[in-house]
Design an enzyme around this catalytic site. Structure first.
Site, short mmCIF file in Angstrom:
data_model
loop_
_atom_site.label_atom_id
_atom_site.label_comp_id
_atom_site.label_asym_id
_atom_site.label_seq_id
_atom_site.Cartn_x
_atom_site.Cartn_y
_atom_site.Cartn_z
N ARG A 82 -38.68 86.89 74.92
CA ARG A 82 -38.79 85.48 74.49
C ARG A 82 -39.21 85.41 73.03
NH1 ARG A 82 -42.43 81.82 78.24
NH2 ARG A 82 -44.07 82.91 77.11
N LYS A 184 -41.03 79.46 71.58
CA LYS A 184 -42.49 79.35 71.46
C LYS A 184 -42.89 79.32 69.99
CE LYS A 184 -46.29 80.82 74.41
NZ LYS A 184 -46.73 79.48 74.74
N GLU A 220 -41.68 69.06 80.67
CA GLU A 220 -42.84 69.92 80.97
C GLU A 220 -44.08 69.31 80.37
OE1 GLU A 220 -42.86 73.78 79.08
OE2 GLU A 220 -41.38 73.14 77.61
N1 PLP Z 1 -44.40 75.70 78.56
C1 PLP Z 1 -45.07 75.72 77.41
C2 PLP Z 1 -44.82 74.65 76.43
C3 PLP Z 1 -45.99 76.75 77.15
O1 PLP Z 1 -46.68 76.78 76.02
C4 PLP Z 1 -46.19 77.76 78.12
C5 PLP Z 1 -47.10 78.86 77.87
O2 PLP Z 1 -46.73 79.94 77.55
C6 PLP Z 1 -45.46 77.69 79.31
C7 PLP Z 1 -44.58 76.64 79.50
C8 PLP Z 1 -45.62 78.72 80.37
O3 PLP Z 1 -44.95 79.89 80.03
P1 PLP Z 1 -45.42 81.29 80.60
O4 PLP Z 1 -45.40 81.17 82.07
O5 PLP Z 1 -44.41 82.23 80.09
O6 PLP Z 1 -46.78 81.53 80.08
C1 COI Z 2 -49.90 80.32 77.66
O1 COI Z 2 -49.93 79.90 78.82
O2 COI Z 2 -49.96 81.52 77.38
C2 COI Z 2 -49.77 79.42 76.55
O3 COI Z 2 -49.36 79.85 75.52
C3 COI Z 2 -50.17 78.03 76.68
C4 COI Z 2 -51.07 77.63 75.59
C5 COI Z 2 -50.93 76.17 75.44
C6 COI Z 2 -52.47 78.06 75.83
#
Ligand code: PLP
Ligand code: COI
Length: 341
Positions: A82, A184, A220
């Site tokens: 990612r 991200k 989201e």
């Molecule tokens: N959506 C957003 C906007 C996020 O910042 C995060 C955090 O990483 C997620 C979703 C969840 O992603 P992940 O499960 O890869 O941490």
């Molecule tokens: C994560 O879940 O790792 C994120 O980056 C979310 C962040 C808003 C703390």
């Protein structure tokens, strides 16, 4: 090696400086070998691209102590993938997956005393990030970058841990159609600072963002994907090109379908159908799965039958299975858990 003297069970989701961080520099078209350092400060030009044009991106994953005392992390290859997708969209250099994982492993090993013990409810949050460092004044990408990894021990993202939260529907949009919602990039979070403060000022834990084009579909929150459960037990997650592809959400869908034998749907979710769901949760690395009890919007509120006291039964099952895999209590699909030491 001695664990730090920290009240692990009462940690919130905050930053605490740990002993070592990893840094690698990109210059003249290539990455250097990278190294661990103990200085947490960064010195750069006042005109660095990151400071002027927000050329920065990040990832988030966690290290866990397993039941048998190992330190592991969860699917770091997907964070590397990612970050590569994000870097391409922001005209930044890609970190090869091997280098990304090696940096994570080195940083966690060096900070092993900061990895919370098994059963404490806390974990070591790992933050890989990259930024454009050299001076840039015309709008263009930097030529020189730093890729870094730091760690910090954390507790639950939302106060109250597994207690259901109340969220609201933001009047602002998180991401434009064909914008950067699916990567991200730091800029996505900068834009969410005002809406999240508005939400907090109004007594809500988080914002639900709707699709910016029609504002009829669920996207989201600022830092997690949504997961809904229908009254007949199907797990539903919203699909959109402007949602960050959460690794937790993708893993939960696999767990639901392949480990727990549930029906899963990844599809557009209309805001108007939310009242039909039995359970709602937020999923992400930081959030793990945080149950949502209530959604307040301008025309009223949606109260999920699972209530405001505890997680609904399906979300609880998903939570227990996912965290069981992460902490070594349950055997997960091959390759999901990476042993660090
Ligand atoms: N959506 C957003 C906007 C996020 O910042 C995060 C955090 O990483 C997620 C979703 C969840 O992603 P992940 O499960 O890869 O941490
Ligand atoms: C994560 O879940 O790792 C994120 O980056 C979310 C962040 C808003 C703390």
């Amino acid at each position: 090696m001695a664990k730090k003297d920290i009240d692990w069970s009462n940690l919130g989701f905050g930053y605490m400086k740990t002993d070592y961080r990893y840094v690698s520099e990109f210059k003249d078209g290539k990455w250097d070998d990278g190294k661990l350092i103990d200085d947490d400060m960064i010195v750069m030009s006042e005109c660095a691209c990151v400071l002027q044009y927000a050329q920065t991106c990040f990832e988030g994953l966690k290290a866990y102590t397993t039941e048998d005392g190992k330190i592991v992390c969860f699917r770091p290859d997907l964070n590397a993938e990612r970050m590569a997708d994000t870097a391409k969209r922001l005209e930044m250099p890609v970190i090869p997956t091997d280098k990304f994982i090696d940096a994570v492993v080195q940083t966690v090993k060096a900070n092993a005393d900061w990895v919370p013990p098994y059963g404490s409810g806390a974990t070591l949050y790992i933050r890989p990030y990259m930024f454009g460092k050299n001076p840039v004044i015309g709008v263009k990408p930097a030529d020189e970058y730093e890729f870094r990894v730091f760690t910090t021990p954390v507790g639950p993202y939302f106060k109250g841990g597994a207690k259901p939260i109340t969220i609201t529907v933001s009047d602002f949009d998180r991401a434009a159609p064909r914008g950067t919602g699916n990567i991200k990039a730091g800029l996505n979070y900068a834009m969410s600072l005002h809406p999240i403060m508005e939400a907090h000022r109004n007594g809500f834990a988080e914002n639900m963002y709707l699709d910016p084009a029609t504002r009829t579909k669920v996207e989201e929150t600022g830092g997690a994907n949504f997961l809904f459960v229908t009254k007949d037990g199907t797990v539903v997650t919203p699909k959109s090109d402007s949602i960050l592809p959460s690794i937790t959400r993708r893993s939960l869908m696999t767990v639901a379908e392949e480990v727990l034998g549930m029906k899963v749907e990844h599809r557009e979710v209309l805001f108007s159908e939310l009242g039909d769901f039995a359970e709602c949760g937020l999923c992400g690395t930081a959030a793990v799965i945080s149950p949502v009890g209530k959604i307040v919007h301008k025309d009223g509120e949606i109260c999920f039958p699972s209530g405001m006291e505890e997680m609904g039964p399906t979300i609880k099952k998903l939570y227990d299975t996912l965290t069981g895999i992460q902490m070594g209590r349950i055997e997960g699909p091959a390759g999901w858990v990476k042993e660090i030491m």
